[in-house]
Design an enzyme around this catalytic site. Sequence first.
Site, PDB file in Angstrom:
ATOM      1  N   THR A  54       0.831  -1.207   0.000  1.00 53.33           N
ATOM      2  CA  THR A  54       0.000   0.000   0.000  1.00 53.33           C
ATOM      3  C   THR A  54       0.866   1.256   0.000  1.00 53.33           C
TER       4      THR A  54
ATOM      5  N   GLU B  55      -6.299  -6.142   3.698  1.00 55.14           N
ATOM      6  CA  GLU B  55      -6.372  -7.362   2.874  1.00 55.14           C
ATOM      7  C   GLU B  55      -7.503  -7.289   1.858  1.00 55.14           C
TER       8      GLU B  55
ATOM      9  N   GLY C  75       3.196  -3.236   8.169  1.00 58.33           N
ATOM     10  CA  GLY C  75       3.110  -3.582   9.585  1.00 58.33           C
ATOM     11  C   GLY C  75       4.368  -4.294  10.047  1.00 58.33           C
TER      12      GLY C  75
HETATM   13  C1  LIG Z   1       1.780 -18.771   7.832  1.00 60.33           C
HETATM   14  C2  LIG Z   1       0.635 -18.711   8.796  1.00 60.33           C
HETATM   15  C3  LIG Z   1      -0.362 -19.732   8.371  1.00 60.33           C
HETATM   16  C4  LIG Z   1      -1.379 -20.088   9.141  1.00 60.33           C
HETATM   17  C5  LIG Z   1      -1.613 -19.445  10.434  1.00 60.33           C
HETATM   18  C6  LIG Z   1      -2.999 -19.721  10.803  1.00 60.33           C
HETATM   19  C7  LIG Z   1      -3.827 -18.755  11.103  1.00 60.33           C
HETATM   20  C8  LIG Z   1      -3.391 -17.343  11.215  1.00 60.33           C
HETATM   21  C9  LIG Z   1      -4.242 -16.715  12.202  1.00 60.33           C
HETATM   22  C10 LIG Z   1      -4.738 -15.583  12.013  1.00 60.33           C
HETATM   23  C11 LIG Z   1      -4.594 -14.944  10.697  1.00 60.33           C
HETATM   24  C12 LIG Z   1      -5.917 -14.452  10.327  1.00 60.33           C
HETATM   25  C13 LIG Z   1      -6.080 -13.276  10.024  1.00 60.33           C
HETATM   26  C14 LIG Z   1      -4.935 -12.391   9.801  1.00 60.33           C
HETATM   27  C15 LIG Z   1      -5.072 -11.228  10.653  1.00 60.33           C
HETATM   28  C16 LIG Z   1      -4.435 -10.196  10.397  1.00 60.33           C
HETATM   29  C17 LIG Z   1      -3.525 -10.104   9.224  1.00 60.33           C
HETATM   30  C18 LIG Z   1      -2.341  -9.378   9.699  1.00 60.33           C
HETATM   31  C19 LIG Z   1      -2.188  -8.167   9.339  1.00 60.33           C
HETATM   32  C20 LIG Z   1      -2.991  -7.523   8.262  1.00 60.33           C
HETATM   33  C21 LIG Z   1      -2.162  -6.432   7.673  1.00 60.33           C
HETATM   34  C22 LIG Z   1      -2.742  -5.980   6.377  1.00 60.33           C
HETATM   35  C23 LIG Z   1      -2.014  -6.117   5.253  1.00 60.33           C
HETATM   36  C24 LIG Z   1      -2.544  -5.593   4.012  1.00 60.33           C
HETATM   37  O1  LIG Z   1      -3.601  -4.985   3.948  1.00 60.33           O
HETATM   38  S1  LIG Z   1      -1.580  -5.920   2.641  1.00 60.33           S
HETATM   39  C25 LIG Z   1      -2.346  -5.036   1.318  1.00 60.33           C
HETATM   40  C26 LIG Z   1      -3.684  -5.624   0.932  1.00 60.33           C
HETATM   41  N1  LIG Z   1      -4.145  -4.970  -0.264  1.00 60.33           N
HETATM   42  C27 LIG Z   1      -5.122  -5.472  -1.040  1.00 60.33           C
HETATM   43  O2  LIG Z   1      -5.759  -6.461  -0.752  1.00 60.33           O
HETATM   44  C28 LIG Z   1      -5.365  -4.723  -2.317  1.00 60.33           C
HETATM   45  C29 LIG Z   1      -6.804  -4.873  -2.785  1.00 60.33           C
HETATM   46  N2  LIG Z   1      -6.882  -4.641  -4.214  1.00 60.33           N
HETATM   47  C30 LIG Z   1      -6.828  -5.679  -5.098  1.00 60.33           C
HETATM   48  O3  LIG Z   1      -6.732  -6.829  -4.751  1.00 60.33           O
HETATM   49  C31 LIG Z   1      -6.910  -5.327  -6.552  1.00 60.33           C
HETATM   50  O4  LIG Z   1      -6.515  -4.040  -6.778  1.00 60.33           O
HETATM   51  C32 LIG Z   1      -8.351  -5.488  -7.087  1.00 60.33           C
HETATM   52  C33 LIG Z   1      -9.312  -4.806  -6.186  1.00 60.33           C
HETATM   53  C34 LIG Z   1      -8.640  -6.943  -7.165  1.00 60.33           C
HETATM   54  C35 LIG Z   1      -8.466  -4.855  -8.442  1.00 60.33           C
HETATM   55  O5  LIG Z   1      -7.261  -5.182  -9.141  1.00 60.33           O
HETATM   56  P1  LIG Z   1      -7.223  -4.972 -10.682  1.00 60.33           P
HETATM   57  O6  LIG Z   1      -7.679  -3.572 -10.971  1.00 60.33           O
HETATM   58  O7  LIG Z   1      -5.983  -5.448 -11.283  1.00 60.33           O
HETATM   59  O8  LIG Z   1      -8.284  -6.031 -11.053  1.00 60.33           O
HETATM   60  P2  LIG Z   1      -9.548  -5.879 -11.919  1.00 60.33           P
HETATM   61  O9  LIG Z   1     -10.695  -5.534 -11.060  1.00 60.33           O
HETATM   62  O10 LIG Z   1      -9.262  -5.016 -13.124  1.00 60.33           O
HETATM   63  O11 LIG Z   1      -9.584  -7.390 -12.388  1.00 60.33           O
HETATM   64  C36 LIG Z   1      -8.560  -7.840 -13.243  1.00 60.33           C
HETATM   65  C37 LIG Z   1      -8.645  -9.321 -13.240  1.00 60.33           C
HETATM   66  O12 LIG Z   1      -7.808  -9.825 -12.223  1.00 60.33           O
HETATM   67  C38 LIG Z   1      -8.516 -10.736 -11.422  1.00 60.33           C
HETATM   68  N3  LIG Z   1      -7.964 -10.675 -10.075  1.00 60.33           N
HETATM   69  C39 LIG Z   1      -7.903  -9.597  -9.286  1.00 60.33           C
HETATM   70  N4  LIG Z   1      -7.327  -9.935  -8.117  1.00 60.33           N
HETATM   71  C40 LIG Z   1      -7.036 -11.256  -8.192  1.00 60.33           C
HETATM   72  C41 LIG Z   1      -6.439 -12.188  -7.291  1.00 60.33           C
HETATM   73  N5  LIG Z   1      -6.046 -11.824  -6.060  1.00 60.33           N
HETATM   74  N6  LIG Z   1      -6.284 -13.459  -7.685  1.00 60.33           N
HETATM   75  C42 LIG Z   1      -6.715 -13.833  -8.918  1.00 60.33           C
HETATM   76  N7  LIG Z   1      -7.297 -13.004  -9.837  1.00 60.33           N
HETATM   77  C43 LIG Z   1      -7.451 -11.729  -9.439  1.00 60.33           C
HETATM   78  C44 LIG Z   1      -9.920 -10.242 -11.470  1.00 60.33           C
HETATM   79  O13 LIG Z   1     -10.800 -11.286 -11.092  1.00 60.33           O
HETATM   80  C45 LIG Z   1     -10.027  -9.865 -12.917  1.00 60.33           C
HETATM   81  O14 LIG Z   1     -10.178 -11.013 -13.666  1.00 60.33           O
HETATM   82  P3  LIG Z   1     -11.187 -10.965 -14.894  1.00 60.33           P
HETATM   83  O15 LIG Z   1     -10.706  -9.831 -15.763  1.00 60.33           O
HETATM   84  O16 LIG Z   1     -11.054 -12.313 -15.515  1.00 60.33           O
HETATM   85  O17 LIG Z   1     -12.530 -10.699 -14.310  1.00 60.33           O
HETATM   86  C1  LIG Z   2      -4.658  -1.924  10.503  1.00 62.81           C
HETATM   87  C2  LIG Z   2      -4.167  -1.903   9.062  1.00 62.81           C
HETATM   88  C3  LIG Z   2      -3.012  -2.600   8.733  1.00 62.81           C
HETATM   89  C4  LIG Z   2      -2.528  -2.577   7.428  1.00 62.81           C
HETATM   90  N1  LIG Z   2      -1.360  -3.238   7.140  1.00 62.81           N
HETATM   91  C5  LIG Z   2      -0.870  -3.182   5.880  1.00 62.81           C
HETATM   92  C6  LIG Z   2       0.377  -3.820   5.564  1.00 62.81           C
HETATM   93  O1  LIG Z   2       1.007  -4.434   6.422  1.00 62.81           O
HETATM   94  N2  LIG Z   2       0.841  -3.735   4.298  1.00 62.81           N
HETATM   95  C7  LIG Z   2       0.150  -3.081   3.310  1.00 62.81           C
HETATM   96  O2  LIG Z   2       0.617  -3.060   2.157  1.00 62.81           O
HETATM   97  N3  LIG Z   2      -1.036  -2.462   3.571  1.00 62.81           N
HETATM   98  C8  LIG Z   2      -1.546  -2.492   4.821  1.00 62.81           C
HETATM   99  N4  LIG Z   2      -2.739  -1.874   5.106  1.00 62.81           N
HETATM  100  C9  LIG Z   2      -3.392  -1.056   4.073  1.00 62.81           C
HETATM  101  C10 LIG Z   2      -4.649  -1.726   3.540  1.00 62.81           C
HETATM  102  O3  LIG Z   2      -4.317  -2.811   2.716  1.00 62.81           O
HETATM  103  C11 LIG Z   2      -5.462  -0.670   2.766  1.00 62.81           C
HETATM  104  O4  LIG Z   2      -5.899   0.304   3.681  1.00 62.81           O
HETATM  105  C12 LIG Z   2      -6.654  -1.317   2.071  1.00 62.81           C
HETATM  106  O5  LIG Z   2      -6.212  -2.093   0.989  1.00 62.81           O
HETATM  107  C13 LIG Z   2      -7.673  -0.281   1.575  1.00 62.81           C
HETATM  108  O6  LIG Z   2      -7.087   0.613   0.658  1.00 62.81           O
HETATM  109  P1  LIG Z   2      -7.178   2.187   0.939  1.00 62.81           P
HETATM  110  O7  LIG Z   2      -6.788   2.437   2.331  1.00 62.81           O
HETATM  111  O8  LIG Z   2      -6.468   2.863  -0.166  1.00 62.81           O
HETATM  112  O9  LIG Z   2      -8.740   2.534   0.862  1.00 62.81           O
HETATM  113  P2  LIG Z   2      -9.496   3.027  -0.472  1.00 62.81           P
HETATM  114  O10 LIG Z   2      -9.391   2.011  -1.536  1.00 62.81           O
HETATM  115  O11 LIG Z   2      -9.122   4.421  -0.757  1.00 62.81           O
HETATM  116  O12 LIG Z   2     -11.015   2.948   0.078  1.00 62.81           O
HETATM  117  C14 LIG Z   2     -11.732   4.099   0.490  1.00 62.81           C
HETATM  118  C15 LIG Z   2     -13.173   3.934   0.047  1.00 62.81           C
HETATM  119  O13 LIG Z   2     -13.196   3.881  -1.381  1.00 62.81           O
HETATM  120  C16 LIG Z   2     -14.007   2.792  -1.811  1.00 62.81           C
HETATM  121  N5  LIG Z   2     -13.522   2.250  -3.081  1.00 62.81           N
HETATM  122  C17 LIG Z   2     -12.238   2.129  -3.484  1.00 62.81           C
HETATM  123  N6  LIG Z   2     -12.171   1.530  -4.682  1.00 62.81           N
HETATM  124  C18 LIG Z   2     -13.448   1.262  -5.065  1.00 62.81           C
HETATM  125  C19 LIG Z   2     -14.044   0.651  -6.200  1.00 62.81           C
HETATM  126  N7  LIG Z   2     -13.307   0.170  -7.222  1.00 62.81           N
HETATM  127  N8  LIG Z   2     -15.396   0.527  -6.221  1.00 62.81           N
HETATM  128  C20 LIG Z   2     -16.140   0.974  -5.181  1.00 62.81           C
HETATM  129  N9  LIG Z   2     -15.639   1.580  -4.086  1.00 62.81           N
HETATM  130  C21 LIG Z   2     -14.314   1.726  -4.038  1.00 62.81           C
HETATM  131  C22 LIG Z   2     -13.852   1.761  -0.713  1.00 62.81           C
HETATM  132  O14 LIG Z   2     -14.980   0.864  -0.721  1.00 62.81           O
HETATM  133  C23 LIG Z   2     -13.815   2.629   0.548  1.00 62.81           C
HETATM  134  O15 LIG Z   2     -15.146   2.871   0.970  1.00 62.81           O
HETATM  135  C24 LIG Z   2      -3.236  -1.868   6.431  1.00 62.81           C
HETATM  136  C25 LIG Z   2      -4.419  -1.189   6.753  1.00 62.81           C
HETATM  137  C26 LIG Z   2      -4.884  -1.195   8.069  1.00 62.81           C
HETATM  138  C27 LIG Z   2      -6.145  -0.454   8.411  1.00 62.81           C
END
Ligand SMILES: CC/C=C\C/C=C\C/C=C\C/C=C\C/C=C\C/C=C\CC/C=C/C(=O)SCCNC(=O)CCNC(=O)[C@H](O)C(C)(C)COP(=O)(O)OP(=O)(O)OC[C@H]1O[C@@H](n2cnc3c(N)ncnc32)[C@H](O)[C@@H]1OP(=O)(O)O
Ligand SMILES: Cc1cc2nc3c(=O)[nH]c(=O)nc-3n(C[C@H](O)[C@H](O)[C@H](O)COP(=O)(O)OP(=O)(O)OC[C@H]3O[C@@H](n4cnc5c(N)ncnc54)[C@H](O)[C@@H]3O)c2cc1C
Length: 633
Positions: free
Chosen positions: A122, A397, A161
Amino acid sequence: MNPDILRERQNATFDIEKLTNILDGGAERTNRRREIREVLVLNDPDFDYGTPTSLPTMILKLREYGISDPVEINWYKSMYWGTGREALGLHYVMFLPTLYTQCDSEQFNKWVPLIIGTYAQTEMGHGTHLRGLETTATFDPATQEFVMHSPTVTSIKWWPGGRNPLFLPLIFLSIPLSASLFDLFLSGFALPTCSGIVIGDIGPKFGFDAVDNGYLKLEHVRIPRENMLMKYAQVKPDGSYVKPLSSKLTYGTMVFIRSLIVGNAGIVLSQCCTIAIRYSAVRHQSEIRAGEAEPQILDYQTQQHKLFPLLATAYAFLFAGQYMIDTYNRISGDINQGDLSEMPELHALSAGLKAFTTWTANTGIEVCRMSCGGHGYSRSSALPDIYVEFTPSCTYEGENTVMMLQTARFLMKSYRQVQAGQQLSGAVSYLNKVHHRVMAPQAVSSQLDLNLNTLVDLYEIRAAMLVELAAQSIQQESARGKCQEDSWNNSTIDLVRASDAHCHYMVLKMFRDKVDQIEDPGVHSVMSTLAHLYAIHGMGNFTGDFLQAGVLTGAQVPSVSKCLKGLLAEVRPSAVLLVDAFDHHDKMLNSVLGRHDGNVYEAMFEWARSSPLNRTEVHESFHKHLKPLQAKL
Ligand SMILES: CC/C=C\C/C=C\C/C=C\C/C=C\C/C=C\C/C=C\CC/C=C/C(=O)SCCNC(=O)CCNC(=O)[C@H](O)C(C)(C)COP(=O)(O)OP(=O)(O)OC[C@H]1O[C@@H](n2cnc3c(N)ncnc32)[C@H](O)[C@@H]1OP(=O)(O)O
Ligand SMILES: Cc1cc2nc3c(=O)[nH]c(=O)nc-3n(C[C@H](O)[C@H](O)[C@H](O)COP(=O)(O)OP(=O)(O)OC[C@H]3O[C@@H](n4cnc5c(N)ncnc54)[C@H](O)[C@@H]3O)c2cc1C
């Protein structure tokens, strides 16, 4: 032991241990989980419960005990840290899994045993829209290095994180390299030797305090070519680029963690139900019949209506979590062998269930907290801390709305395939019938057919109807001359509603399938009651959908409520036993209200007395501030 809790545990109609075994995946798993908890943590003299200094101890202990299985690591960590998140969470659930799935063999052997790291994807300007990430990675063939750069303020990596300030191995994603969208880099930055790096903490957050979320700004920082994780895509020394089988393989870690989060939502909701239901069994308040003793608040129908559907939901999500991780392991195994055919379905399922379960659990935690009255607002209940730690799961996530829309993408594509005459398989196979289903209301009788299989069918029809309505909205927008993208955007409310209904159907189906597998008659009976409660409660919440789908008549609506009330009364005698089966240890639950022995009041008084504010009879602030002021008055 509190006499109320004691009484609640008499006359059990089912074998609690057998239910605990089902939740663990077998008696052996239960025994191993308890061995880790009782022997390796609680009875370990080095164990000082959950204090920050014990993080290094935990790492060394895991190595000393030879615990390497990811699930066992999690059992150990969750016992060590209780209900809170901890600094290494991201390392175990994102950094390591990324190395496991994105390194080639040479990189794996070189890095995996050695480092602790974070996951920096991010940026300040983009979290959801990964194609909008701005960090650049430019290959310099002369030096065989990548030059990493943050060109704008919005490109600063934001949120990673567990950002260790001393040594910063991290995996981060940068903007597209030729045809591929993203490539993962592992960059071991030892700060003193790397100029051009600006890191820091992003500041106080709503919670998640054990995790130091940081920022990272790169100013033309050079890293070796070999630091690009090269299992799926490579940049050769001459700068040529080898494309991955699919650009989405880079997204694999997010699919993995979303799959984990489904079960985690069940665990967290089960913790809160344990606290609220045990407390409701020992709390007496008001009166039902004048002149009689104050009843247990668990005997109020409204208290049962708050908590028992959540209890059923907790079981549903735990079973959904088992299904999700099994499905993840199966399909990711196929992907490892080069078969990507089910990757879209895995993405759609994990994205939708992650959103569905975290939204529901998030709301449920607050219902549990408020059902405990004022004591629920006390930190001694653990409920405020559980909420604060869990609620970001609706954002990280994959922000939930966005995840639901990803599932909707898959549903719309599947619907179009049916329209084109294709036969679907897998989770969306019910759409094959969408045009042929006779959505006639059930039999005219005002009684509901309570067969669980029938209820699953009704949820299937509801989901199919909402998928079709969403598709029709898009078609109507297009017919009005809107472009494809605007037609989509003008239908996103319907699309989210369709995905939600699809996930609801999937979770109920998984619950029913799990109940069908239960052989013990007592356990089968109580689980069947909970599955019915889950289904009927959902019908009560979404009655309009079922009426619109033509599977419920107006005459039958009153029987939904009547049936719900009957199921609440049926669950009542087993409620405490059902939360006992979750087997949450007092030490891990860390809740005065949720104690296994039910001795809430004595423990609460001790908890309050231990507050730093009570260390002295008169707080030092009186002598420091008030007394001098009084002297001047
Ligand atoms: C090792 C330990 C193992 C076991 C332990 C056991 C248990 C553990 C216990 C607890 C754990 C449980 C919970 C965890 C708790 C906490 C976690 C810890 C910390 C959290 C910290 C947070 C970290 C983060 O947030 S990291 C950053 C996360 N960010 C995101 O998720 C970004 C979100 N955005 C996206 O994914 C993409 O941008 C999108 C929204 C999908 C859009 O992408 P894009 O514009 O490229 O895609 P399109 O919409 O245009 O679609 C294109 C095409 O791609 C396909 N697509 C998209 N994504 C995927 C994918 N992931 N996989 C496959 N295909 C994908 C999509 O379907 C489209 O396909 P079509 O064109 O065919 O429709
Ligand atoms: C506690 C915490 C820990 C985190 N840890 C990590 C980490 O370790 N590593 C890391 O990389 N990231 C981490 N993140 C970041 C996290 O992955 C992002 O905050 C998350 O992916 C959301 O993206 P954003 O913050 O840009 O929100 P945005 O995408 O800007 O969302 C804001 C609003 O816009 C809306 N929106 C956005 N796109 C669309 C769309 N296409 N259609 C409709 N509505 C839309 C959403 O629904 C939401 O209401 C963490 C976040 C938190 C809160």
